[in-house]
Design a protein around this motif. Sequence first.
Motif, PDB file in Angstrom:
ATOM      1  N   ALA A  94      -4.679  -1.424 -47.100  1.00 40.64           N
ATOM      2  CA  ALA A  94      -4.984  -0.359 -48.046  1.00 40.64           C
ATOM      3  C   ALA A  94      -4.865  -0.863 -49.473  1.00 40.64           C
ATOM      4  O   ALA A  94      -4.055  -1.717 -49.774  1.00 40.64           O
ATOM      5  CB  ALA A  94      -4.030   0.799 -47.831  1.00 40.64           C
ATOM      6  N   LYS A  95      -5.705  -0.324 -50.316  1.00 42.30           N
ATOM      7  CA  LYS A  95      -5.607  -0.673 -51.734  1.00 42.30           C
ATOM      8  C   LYS A  95      -5.366   0.594 -52.518  1.00 42.30           C
ATOM      9  O   LYS A  95      -5.819   1.670 -52.174  1.00 42.30           O
ATOM     10  CB  LYS A  95      -6.900  -1.338 -52.202  1.00 42.30           C
ATOM     11  CG  LYS A  95      -7.054  -2.746 -51.726  1.00 42.30           C
ATOM     12  CD  LYS A  95      -8.070  -3.478 -52.600  1.00 42.30           C
ATOM     13  CE  LYS A  95      -8.359  -4.860 -52.070  1.00 42.30           C
ATOM     14  NZ  LYS A  95      -9.199  -4.818 -50.862  1.00 42.30           N
ATOM     15  N   SER A  96      -4.651   0.439 -53.566  1.00 42.95           N
ATOM     16  CA  SER A  96      -4.324   1.585 -54.393  1.00 42.95           C
ATOM     17  C   SER A  96      -5.573   2.158 -55.053  1.00 42.95           C
ATOM     18  O   SER A  96      -6.520   1.449 -55.337  1.00 42.95           O
ATOM     19  CB  SER A  96      -3.331   1.129 -55.453  1.00 42.95           C
ATOM     20  OG  SER A  96      -3.150   2.146 -56.376  1.00 42.95           O
TER      21      SER A  96
ATOM     22  N   ARG B 127      -8.526   6.701 -53.279  1.00 40.45           N
ATOM     23  CA  ARG B 127      -8.293   7.996 -52.644  1.00 40.45           C
ATOM     24  C   ARG B 127      -8.887   9.097 -53.507  1.00 40.45           C
ATOM     25  O   ARG B 127      -8.934   8.989 -54.727  1.00 40.45           O
ATOM     26  CB  ARG B 127      -6.808   8.239 -52.374  1.00 40.45           C
ATOM     27  CG  ARG B 127      -5.893   8.007 -53.583  1.00 40.45           C
ATOM     28  CD  ARG B 127      -4.452   7.955 -53.139  1.00 40.45           C
ATOM     29  NE  ARG B 127      -3.707   9.181 -53.456  1.00 40.45           N
ATOM     30  CZ  ARG B 127      -2.535   9.476 -52.907  1.00 40.45           C
ATOM     31  NH1 ARG B 127      -1.993   8.682 -52.002  1.00 40.45           N
ATOM     32  NH2 ARG B 127      -1.905  10.574 -53.250  1.00 40.45           N
TER      33      ARG B 127
ATOM     34  N   HIS C 152      -9.519   8.816 -43.429  1.00 38.22           N
ATOM     35  CA  HIS C 152      -8.137   9.268 -43.301  1.00 38.22           C
ATOM     36  C   HIS C 152      -7.930  10.454 -44.220  1.00 38.22           C
ATOM     37  O   HIS C 152      -8.354  10.422 -45.373  1.00 38.22           O
ATOM     38  CB  HIS C 152      -7.155   8.155 -43.647  1.00 38.22           C
ATOM     39  CG  HIS C 152      -7.149   7.069 -42.621  1.00 38.22           C
ATOM     40  ND1 HIS C 152      -6.240   7.029 -41.602  1.00 38.22           N
ATOM     41  CD2 HIS C 152      -7.974   6.015 -42.437  1.00 38.22           C
ATOM     42  CE1 HIS C 152      -6.492   5.989 -40.831  1.00 38.22           C
ATOM     43  NE2 HIS C 152      -7.541   5.348 -41.319  1.00 38.22           N
ATOM     44  N   ALA C 153      -7.288  11.482 -43.696  1.00 41.36           N
ATOM     45  CA  ALA C 153      -7.049  12.683 -44.482  1.00 41.36           C
ATOM     46  C   ALA C 153      -5.598  13.084 -44.362  1.00 41.36           C
ATOM     47  O   ALA C 153      -4.974  12.901 -43.317  1.00 41.36           O
ATOM     48  CB  ALA C 153      -7.944  13.811 -43.985  1.00 41.36           C
TER      49      ALA C 153
ATOM     50  N   VAL D   2      -3.212   7.002 -45.994  1.00 39.73           N
ATOM     51  CA  VAL D   2      -2.705   7.510 -47.271  1.00 39.73           C
ATOM     52  C   VAL D   2      -1.181   7.373 -47.286  1.00 39.73           C
ATOM     53  O   VAL D   2      -0.520   7.729 -46.310  1.00 39.73           O
ATOM     54  CB  VAL D   2      -3.111   8.993 -47.426  1.00 39.73           C
ATOM     55  CG1 VAL D   2      -2.455   9.601 -48.653  1.00 39.73           C
ATOM     56  CG2 VAL D   2      -4.622   9.114 -47.489  1.00 39.73           C
ATOM     57  N   ALA D   3      -0.644   6.860 -48.384  1.00 39.05           N
ATOM     58  CA  ALA D   3       0.811   6.726 -48.488  1.00 39.05           C
ATOM     59  C   ALA D   3       1.411   8.036 -49.000  1.00 39.05           C
ATOM     60  O   ALA D   3       1.788   8.909 -48.218  1.00 39.05           O
ATOM     61  CB  ALA D   3       1.171   5.552 -49.383  1.00 39.05           C
TER      62      ALA D   3
ATOM     63  N   GLU E 138      -2.999  13.269 -59.390  1.00 36.84           N
ATOM     64  CA  GLU E 138      -4.044  13.425 -60.408  1.00 36.84           C
ATOM     65  C   GLU E 138      -5.310  13.884 -59.713  1.00 36.84           C
ATOM     66  O   GLU E 138      -6.073  13.063 -59.205  1.00 36.84           O
ATOM     67  CB  GLU E 138      -4.312  12.092 -61.111  1.00 36.84           C
ATOM     68  CG  GLU E 138      -3.400  11.797 -62.257  1.00 36.84           C
ATOM     69  CD  GLU E 138      -4.025  10.780 -63.206  1.00 36.84           C
ATOM     70  OE1 GLU E 138      -4.606   9.793 -62.712  1.00 36.84           O
ATOM     71  OE2 GLU E 138      -3.936  10.981 -64.429  1.00 36.84           O
TER      72      GLU E 138
ATOM     73  N   SER F 211      -4.635  12.478 -40.116  1.00 37.79           N
ATOM     74  CA  SER F 211      -5.482  11.947 -39.054  1.00 37.79           C
ATOM     75  C   SER F 211      -4.609  11.078 -38.158  1.00 37.79           C
ATOM     76  O   SER F 211      -3.955  10.151 -38.640  1.00 37.79           O
ATOM     77  CB  SER F 211      -6.595  11.094 -39.668  1.00 37.79           C
ATOM     78  OG  SER F 211      -7.186  11.770 -40.765  1.00 37.79           O
TER      79      SER F 211
ATOM     80  N   GLU G  48       6.133   3.883 -50.030  1.00 40.02           N
ATOM     81  CA  GLU G  48       4.921   3.193 -49.571  1.00 40.02           C
ATOM     82  C   GLU G  48       3.871   3.146 -50.672  1.00 40.02           C
ATOM     83  O   GLU G  48       3.140   2.169 -50.809  1.00 40.02           O
ATOM     84  CB  GLU G  48       4.313   3.922 -48.363  1.00 40.02           C
ATOM     85  CG  GLU G  48       4.960   3.595 -47.056  1.00 40.02           C
ATOM     86  CD  GLU G  48       4.254   4.270 -45.894  1.00 40.02           C
ATOM     87  OE1 GLU G  48       3.149   4.809 -46.080  1.00 40.02           O
ATOM     88  OE2 GLU G  48       4.829   4.265 -44.802  1.00 40.02           O
ATOM     89  N   GLN G  49       3.800   4.218 -51.433  1.00 34.28           N
ATOM     90  CA  GLN G  49       2.829   4.249 -52.526  1.00 34.28           C
ATOM     91  C   GLN G  49       3.143   3.155 -53.542  1.00 34.28           C
ATOM     92  O   GLN G  49       2.236   2.487 -54.053  1.00 34.28           O
ATOM     93  CB  GLN G  49       2.826   5.621 -53.199  1.00 34.28           C
ATOM     94  CG  GLN G  49       1.665   5.823 -54.143  1.00 34.28           C
ATOM     95  CD  GLN G  49       0.315   5.777 -53.423  1.00 34.28           C
ATOM     96  OE1 GLN G  49       0.135   6.421 -52.397  1.00 34.28           O
ATOM     97  NE2 GLN G  49      -0.616   4.987 -53.941  1.00 34.28           N
TER      98      GLN G  49
ATOM     99  N   ASP H  91       0.912   0.117 -54.861  1.00 33.96           N
ATOM    100  CA  ASP H  91       0.535   0.078 -56.283  1.00 33.96           C
ATOM    101  C   ASP H  91       1.031  -1.156 -57.017  1.00 33.96           C
ATOM    102  O   ASP H  91       0.792  -1.293 -58.204  1.00 33.96           O
ATOM    103  CB  ASP H  91       1.090   1.324 -57.002  1.00 33.96           C
ATOM    104  CG  ASP H  91       0.351   2.584 -56.594  1.00 33.96           C
ATOM    105  OD1 ASP H  91      -0.699   2.469 -55.955  1.00 33.96           O
ATOM    106  OD2 ASP H  91       0.843   3.683 -56.907  1.00 33.96           O
TER     107      ASP H  91
END
Lengths: 181, 381
Positions: free
Chosen positions: A10-12, A15, A45-46, A72-73, A79, B182, B293-294, B298
């Motif tokens: 995953a990349k930031s 989303r 992914h939701a 999604v983290a 935002e 999901s 995790e975020q 990041d």
Amino acid sequence: MSRQTALNKAKSGERTEIVLAGVGGQGLVFIGGLLGRAATARGQHAVQTQSFGVASRGGFTKSDIILAELPVAYPMVTEPDAVLALTDEAYHRYADLKPGALLLYDSDNVAVDEGAPGRGFPFTTAARRENLEGSYNVLALGALVGMTQVVPEDAIREAVDGPNLKAFELGLMLVQDERGG
Amino acid sequence: MPSTRERRFMQGNEAVLEGALAAGARFFAGYPITPSSEIAQAASVRLPALGGTYLQMEDELASMAAVVGAALAGEKSFTATSGPGVSLMQENLGVAIMAEVPCVVVDVQRSGPSTGLATKPAQADTMQARWGSHGDHSAIVLAPSSVQECFDLTVRAFNLAEQYRHPVYLLSDEIVGHMRESVTLPEADEVDIITRRKPDVDPADYRPHDWESDGVTPPLAPFGSEYIYHANSSMHDDTGFPNADPENARRVISHLHDKIEKAVDDIADYELVGPEDPDVIIVTYGCTARTAEQLVLDQPVNGCRVSLLVMRSLWPFPDAAFAEIRAGGIPVVVAEMNLGQMVREVSRVMGPDYPCHSLTKSNGIPISPREMAAFIEEEVL
């Protein structure tokens, strides 16, 4: 896929953050679920979260939806890229969005001055005219999906039927001049 | 039970119920309370359809009593509750601990004390799950941070309950419980299930607590069978009948403690994610793991490499998870939605001089990635 693998992949920033805001009883969590199911069915992914007070009917309510190509983290909207505001309070809570974000509101419920941010459509009147008050939420979702294309229109069509399908199409029609794509 | 590997958009609480069914649970007793009610709701529909039992009790005391009773009658049984309900369940949870009755308690945490900030999220039952019931005992507590883990860890909770004949907590929280994601649930035959061992000795020779000659977890006969025995909340010997001899008491209490604490390597479930040479490691669990995790995604965060130690099991406390971190001397931040419960345990393992920071929040609002990043910048770097 382990969490580590998922995180490595995953990349930031990739989303889309959507807020559905209004008042308890409008069915915001329901249409959030429709969006999430539609995205999931198309391989995205939701994540959906919701916030409501002790009384779920009558108070400010919102549902956050995040759509992404990879897991999604953080599950909360930080935002928003798009906000659907169905009440005056909801509109004013989100009147100050980041540049480029969409603030879509029900112009029957929201009183705004000329030049105020956002794009309003008369969702309430439209629903009443077609006897679709019970599917008011799905009508508004139709407008949101029409303007943002956050999920393919067909993905929602496959998830609803009867009055909800009619309302969804009506919402799309309402914004057809500004439909994204 | 799910019959296909279809991707679904599912709520955490729904995934708990799916996990319970997949694990073989067929009895639920409870008293609905937000934010756990969807578990009871789904159980009320799904269990009868599978020939199981859903009982809505008059309160949480009775709910926990019914769960213990059903487990003794041979069912895999569980309940789901939150804050005030967990407090009411402690007495009969103690019965399950003392009488060594396998069952599962799902606590979808909300803000307290008492009815508190209904029904906003919190992680403030961390210590209650460990010490809520009086007396010397250990605890097995698992904490999911995603909808997928709600399923996976519920299955494991039932397995551990059977393996150690002990009530196991699934410590969820309002965010994880109400969140929809999901997920892909495994097919029924892909789920490993531990089935309860039943005795094969002559009923006259059956001793329900004979852990010394028959391994840590002796077979548990279902009530109503030809095995007639005493399930006792008071101090008992291996027959289940009262025995107040001090040496017996020492032996039993040590057993209830050691059977879990000495199995920590088997029970412990944690994962270190992120770069191998981090500048800081965030230690967390449940909903707050998603915030961390975020940051891992990041990074670098303020020029700082961030890793995450996500704890999927909280108790017995996995001391070994921290040994390697301590050897590397990397600062840790223990982040949790309470006033600092797990940080005490981490500090105990790391020692008094170790850079162990406590990031806490207790106002019903989750710790945001921005807050976590700011904390690292101000307190750690």
